[in-house]
Design an enzyme around this catalytic site. Structure first.
Site, PDB file in Angstrom:
ATOM      1  N   TYR A 171       1.211  -6.639 -15.045  1.00 15.08           N
ATOM      2  CA  TYR A 171       1.609  -5.620 -14.069  1.00 15.08           C
ATOM      3  C   TYR A 171       1.569  -4.242 -14.720  1.00 15.08           C
ATOM      4  CZ  TYR A 171       3.459  -3.831  -9.785  1.00 15.08           C
ATOM      5  OH  TYR A 171       3.596  -3.137  -8.612  1.00 15.08           O
ATOM      6  N   ARG A 224      -1.980   4.304  -1.697  1.00 12.28           N
ATOM      7  CA  ARG A 224      -1.221   5.017  -2.734  1.00 12.28           C
ATOM      8  C   ARG A 224      -0.871   4.027  -3.844  1.00 12.28           C
ATOM      9  NH1 ARG A 224       3.272   5.784  -5.016  1.00 12.28           N
ATOM     10  NH2 ARG A 224       4.159   3.984  -3.911  1.00 12.28           N
ATOM     11  N   LYS A 242       2.157  -8.596  -8.093  1.00 14.59           N
ATOM     12  CA  LYS A 242       3.541  -8.721  -7.620  1.00 14.59           C
ATOM     13  C   LYS A 242       3.912 -10.180  -7.371  1.00 14.59           C
ATOM     14  CE  LYS A 242       5.117  -4.397  -6.893  1.00 14.59           C
ATOM     15  NZ  LYS A 242       6.424  -3.843  -7.241  1.00 14.59           N
ATOM     16  N   GLU A 314       3.638  -2.711   0.237  1.00 18.13           N
ATOM     17  CA  GLU A 314       3.449  -2.228  -1.128  1.00 18.13           C
ATOM     18  C   GLU A 314       2.386  -1.127  -1.176  1.00 18.13           C
ATOM     19  OE1 GLU A 314       4.951  -2.243  -4.772  1.00 18.13           O
ATOM     20  OE2 GLU A 314       5.427  -3.899  -3.435  1.00 18.13           O
ATOM     21  N   ASP A 315       2.749   0.005  -1.756  1.00 21.97           N
ATOM     22  CA  ASP A 315       1.809   1.099  -2.037  1.00 21.97           C
ATOM     23  C   ASP A 315       1.105   1.638  -0.801  1.00 21.97           C
ATOM     24  OD1 ASP A 315       2.576   1.065  -4.620  1.00 21.97           O
ATOM     25  OD2 ASP A 315       0.818   0.079  -5.417  1.00 21.97           O
ATOM     26  N   ASP A 337       9.011  -2.380  -1.272  1.00 18.06           N
ATOM     27  CA  ASP A 337       9.442  -2.332  -2.668  1.00 18.06           C
ATOM     28  C   ASP A 337       9.447  -0.911  -3.207  1.00 18.06           C
ATOM     29  OD1 ASP A 337      10.263  -3.658  -5.077  1.00 18.06           O
ATOM     30  OD2 ASP A 337       8.276  -3.253  -5.876  1.00 18.06           O
ATOM     31  N   ASP A 338       8.524  -0.059  -2.740  1.00 20.57           N
ATOM     32  CA  ASP A 338       8.478   1.318  -3.220  1.00 20.57           C
ATOM     33  C   ASP A 338       9.701   2.106  -2.754  1.00 20.57           C
ATOM     34  OD1 ASP A 338       5.801   1.138  -4.422  1.00 20.57           O
ATOM     35  OD2 ASP A 338       5.155   0.857  -2.361  1.00 20.57           O
ATOM     36  N   ASN A 479       4.671   6.175 -12.563  1.00 20.76           N
ATOM     37  CA  ASN A 479       3.678   5.291 -13.174  1.00 20.76           C
ATOM     38  C   ASN A 479       2.284   5.790 -12.840  1.00 20.76           C
ATOM     39  OD1 ASN A 479       5.229   3.176 -14.416  1.00 20.76           O
ATOM     40  ND2 ASN A 479       5.801   2.495 -12.383  1.00 20.76           N
TER      41      ASN A 479
END
Length: 623
Positions: A171, A224, A242, A314-315, A337-338, A479
């Site tokens: 990850y 993203r 993930k 996610e993202d 999760d973000d 990150n």
């Protein structure tokens, strides 16, 4: 196979051996023999007669394969019970050199493997040695992904036993590079791709996935990815990574996990011009076209898997992330999760740090550098925890929190031009354009970076925080590593070793004035695997903020004074499965308390129950 008795299995094995070892003299006889084996499933074969013998060695072309062309295709067919060559290529059941002598005879493996029988631990030792010999992180990533595709249990055993070493490979930060180059390194599909081409038949696409009992799916549209921007279809590396952590760290069965990429195009010109790009070559869809595809997808998920499958977004870009979470949280089991996972892990770090540094959340002032989905998500959860601890309203708790975005400090005079979620933190203050000025004006005790702007926490910024606070809290969360607001070494040296530091990417230990500091990584992997396990074991049908708070509190409680003295505001990853079990238990308990759990009756000891539900990577014995 559960309903078959031992005698039936023996008859199947006998019939199989007869059917598959007998020389076929013609296509018709081979078909009848195959049908005589009870465990064989025919998906269809060409009806025409095969030649009496092929020129190459007299081997008959019973299936018409050697005569087939693109215009004359053959029909694929498969055997249900894996044995021999097919067993060695089944990642879920393959044990490689660990097959025993008895298993090799029972499953037609003799001669297909070297004669040695290696225990799983020795296989693991050899693989770890091989991984360490690879210098480039992307090579290590590809090595581990290949292992996952050929021997699932060995992959997870390697991950679980060496989590601190291999987590950065599977990850963050290596997965960022993997996504950037996903088209070039693509070997085999590891998830499900749903594109604009599938509008009107998304349910049909979902049904193509072989597993029917899905408990967790991670979904991205690739807009993203980490701090790297729009990577389109190549964002699949994120759901794959993930869900590998859901299993390795949280114990959710791999067969119950489904990675999904929603491909609506990309605005990344470099990818659109890349001959190896694997996604739709068109500009990213938006508006009604985008909304209709996502709506169809969410309806299809509920129709195909029911309402107890956790859909983790996610993202997604900020505008879509908040919209999707708000739109579906009341009707389906969704988690971002973000927004929520990042918020929980950061809140846990803040609570753990303050437990030893002194004071409560309500005693501190928080300045967020970055007001995207991560920054505002953390701010909202911190405000919720402050209101619960101090028994005040969330509106009152918002006064402790300031946000600074690309236009400067978010203040009341900007309310007409900012997103609704930012308006909650628009306080009365003169406009401030830069971070250093904001620090001098507001005098925060905690500085939290999530803007993805590398090296934005300059020496002047850290020194300003240190002049205001005896123990400044510096969280550089962006990150990958190149986007981090500052390094661990910079935070410790510029604060004269007084900073309570956490980062999104891993950093090596730092020695300052003779003391060794171990930087804490505010990694979402602390939260989402245990959170997901808690949702699964309780059969929760919705996610509520109280469940996210429960996860954060459970994580913070596992930080000891010994950890804090080393610079850690999170427990070591070496105990992550124990951590995840405790988080799962707290999340499940809150689901039961809120009346959202469907698995009844409630277990007496939820921690032990969570541990008992965790997937084990130890090899199974085959009869």
């Amino acid at each position: 196979m559960r309903g078959l008795q031992r005698g039936a299995l023996a008859r199947i094995a006998s019939a199989t051996r007869v059917a598959w070892t007998r020389r076929r003299s013609s296509s018709s006889s081979s078909i009848s023999e195959a049908r005589a084996a009870p465990h064989c499933t025919m998906a269809g074969r060409p009806g025409e007669e095969a030649d009496a013998a092929m020129a190459t060695g007299g081997v008959e072309d019973s299936y018409g394969e050697d005569r087939a062309t693109e215009d004359q295709p053959v029909t694929p067919w498969a055997v249900c019970i894996a044995s021999g060559h097919s067993l060695l290529r089944d990642p879920r059941h393959n044990k490689g050199l660990s097959f025993t002598e008895k298993e090799r005879d029972a499953h037609y493996l003799r001669g297909l493997l070297p004669p040695v029988v290696l225990p799983q631990d020795l296989q693991e030792k050899r693989l770890l040695q091989n991984v360490r010999q690879l210098e480039a992180p992307l090579q290590r990533y590809m090595f581990l992904m290949d292992l996952q595709e050929r021997n699932e249990r060995l992959f997870y055993k390697l991950m679980i036993d060496n989590v601190e070493e291999l987590l950065p490979v599977v990850y963050t930060p290596t997965v960022g590079e993997a996504c950037q180059k996903y088209g070039s390194i693509f070997r085999r599909s590891q998830g499900l791709y749903i594109s604009l081409k599938d509008k009107g038949r998304v349910l049909e696409v979902l049904r193509n996935w072989p597993e029917k009992s899905i408990q967790v799916m991670v979904v991205t549209d690739g807009e993203r990815i980490l701090g790297l921007g729009d990577l389109g279809c190549q964002g699949m590396g994120i759901p794959v990574g993930k869900l590998a952590l859901y299993t390795a760290l949280g114990g959710v069965r791999p067969s119950a996990c489904l990675p999904i990429t929603i491909d609506v195009g990309t605005n990344n010109e470099e990818l659109l011009n890349d001959e190896f790009y694997i996604g739709l070559r068109q500009k990213r869809a938006a508006g009604q076209e985008y909304t209709e595809l996502l709506d169809e997808f969410m309806v299809a998920v509920k129709q195909n898997y029911g309402q107890k499958v956790l859909v983790q977004f996610e993202d997604f870009a900020n505008h879509n992330a908040f919209t999707l979470l708000e739109k579906y949280k009341a009707t389906q089991l969704v988690f971002n999760d973000d927004i929520q996972g990042t918020a929980a892990v950061v809140l846990a770090g803040l609570m753990a740090g303050l437990k030893f540094a002194g004071g409560t959340l309500a005693d501190h002032t928080f300045l967020f550098f970055g007001a995207g989905e991560a920054g505002t998500g953390i701010a909202e959860l911190v405000a919720l925890e402050i209101s619960m601890q101090s028994k005040t309203s969330q509106e009152e708790a918002h006064k402790n929190i300031w946000l600074l975005d690309s236009e400067g400090l978010i203040v009341s005079s900007r309310k007409d031009s900012i997103q609704p979620v930012k308006k909650l933190f628009a306080h009365e203050h003169e406009p401030v354009k830069d971070l250093l000025s904001a620090i001098k004006d507001i005098k925060p005790t905690a500085l939290i970076g999530s803007a993805g702007v590398g090296q934005s926490f300059t020496k002047e910024v850290i020194e300003a925080m240190s002049s205001i606070n005896e123990r400044p809290i510096i969280l550089a969360l962006s990150n990958p590593t190149s986007k981090s607001e500052c390094t661990a070494e910079q935070a410790y040296s510029w604060s004269q070793g007084r900073a309570i530091f956490g980062s999104g990417s891993p950093f090596d230990p730092v020695k300052y004035n003779g003391k060794l500091f171990i930087p804490a990584q505010a990694n979402n992997a602390y939260i989402f695997p245990g959170f997901g396990l808690g949702v699964v074991i309780s059969g929760a049908i919705r996610v509520k903020d109280d469940m996210v708070l429960a996860a954060a509190e459970a994580l913070a409680e596992q930080v000891t004074a010994e950890h804090f003295d080393k610079g850690l505001i999170y427990p070591p990853f070496s105990s992550i499965r124990k951590i995840s079990a405790n988080i799962a238990a707290r999340v499940a308990a809150k689901a039961y308390d809120l009346g959202l759990a469907s698995h009844l009756p409630r277990p007496k000891d939820l921690v032990k129950y969570a541990e008992s539900c965790m997937y084990s990577p130890i090899y199974r014995s085959y009869r």
